[in-house]
Structures are given as structure tokens and as C-alpha cells.
Design an enzyme around this catalytic site. Structure first.
Site, short mmCIF file in Angstrom:
data_model
loop_
_atom_site.label_atom_id
_atom_site.label_comp_id
_atom_site.label_asym_id
_atom_site.label_seq_id
_atom_site.Cartn_x
_atom_site.Cartn_y
_atom_site.Cartn_z
N GLN A 78 46.48 36.08 29.83
CA GLN A 78 46.44 37.54 29.71
C GLN A 78 45.05 38.04 30.09
OE1 GLN A 78 49.16 39.32 27.76
NE2 GLN A 78 48.29 41.15 28.64
N PHE A 79 44.78 38.18 31.39
CA PHE A 79 43.46 38.62 31.83
C PHE A 79 43.12 40.01 31.34
CE2 PHE A 79 45.73 40.81 35.15
CZ PHE A 79 44.90 41.85 35.53
N THR A 80 44.14 40.82 31.02
CA THR A 80 43.88 42.19 30.59
C THR A 80 43.20 42.26 29.22
OG1 THR A 80 46.10 42.44 29.67
CG2 THR A 80 45.78 43.14 31.96
#
Length: 153
Positions: A78-80
């Protein structure tokens, strides 16, 4: 590294309509990697999360870990989680690690958790995923590694 940890009765992730990971009782872990993160951060988070005492014991107190309960983990990249929303209306992802580094550390995290004896299911790195879960409690925690990435957002 930063993780959103959710205690669940069930969770699953699908890519293009196909289930890539599914668990019953356990933890859904959304994992973000920042530029300064290292394999030591992945090891730290793996041990910390596997040992978090957030499951109820016989007296109803949060006193048991995933290791104690025999539950599973669903780990989703989950890079966000490193989206910086302090300025403007569009998040900046400048602090998120580049894909190659993030993939390597995500995989390192998964292997470190597996070494503890926990069964780990996964999403697909860089894919558009549909994640569904039943949050138990609800119990949701944010866990970070002690690296400089903590201040990166």
C-alpha cells in the site's frame, strides 16, 4: 515502514476477479515502504506485528498475539500510506520508496513473518486490488518501524 494492522474475522484480496489471498481470523496488514527503509525495518515490523497482543484471551482482555492464536495474516502492499496530504488537494508520494525497493522490502517482510510460523497470504504487488474484510472489534492500529521514515510524512 508503516503498516495499518486490522484484526479481522476474515479478509480477502482479488485481482481481476481472481482471489490471490484469503484468510479467516487473523490480521490484515496494509504495508507501505518509504525511501529510507531497510531490511532491518521489515524484520522489526514482522516481529512486532506477529507478536502484537491484540486478540482476546479467555477473560476478554487483549492479551494474545497472532502467534498465540494460530491466526493468519493477509499482507497487502500500500504505497499510499506514504501519501502526504498536508499541501494542496493532491497527495504527494515523494516519500514512498521506488517500486523495486518497495517490492524487495515487502517480500522481505512477508518472509520474515513466515519465519515466525504465521501463515501469510498476499495481494499482488503494483496490481489494482479489491480488498474486503470484516474488522473484528473494530481493532485497527498503525505500526511503524523506528527508521527515519517515521518523519517522512
Amino acid at each position: 515502514m508503516r503498516a495499518v494492522v486490522q484484526r479481522v474475522t476474515q479478509a480477502r484480496v482479488e485481482v481481476d476477479g481472481a482471489v490471490t489471498g484469503e484468510i479467516g481470523p487473523g490480521l490484515l496488514v496494509l504495508l507501505g515502504v518509504a525511501k529510507p527503509d531497510t531490511p532491518a525495518d521489515a524484520e522489526f515490523l514482522a516481529e512486532k506485528i506477529a507478536g502484537l497482543r491484540i486478540f482476546s484471551d479467555g477473560a476478554g482482555k487483549m492479551n494474545l498475539s497472532l502467534l498465540d492464536t494460530g491466526g493468519a495474516m493477509l499482507a497487502v502492499s500500500q504505497f499510499t500510506l506514504y501519501g502526504d496530504c498536508r499541501k494542496g488537494r493532491r497527495p504527494s508520494f515523494d516519500h514512498a520508496a521506488p517500486a523495486d525497493q518497495a517490492r524487495a522490502l515487502y517480500e522481505h517482510f512477508i518472509e520474515a513473518v513466515r519465519r515466525t510460523g504465521v501463515r501469510v497470504e498476499t495481494g499482488v504487488f503494483q496490481a489494482h486490488m479489491s480488498v474486503s474484510l470484516v474488522n473484528d472489534g473494530p481493532v485497527t492500529l498503525i505500526v511503524e518501524s523506528p527508521s527515519p521514515s517515521q518523519s517522512a510524512g
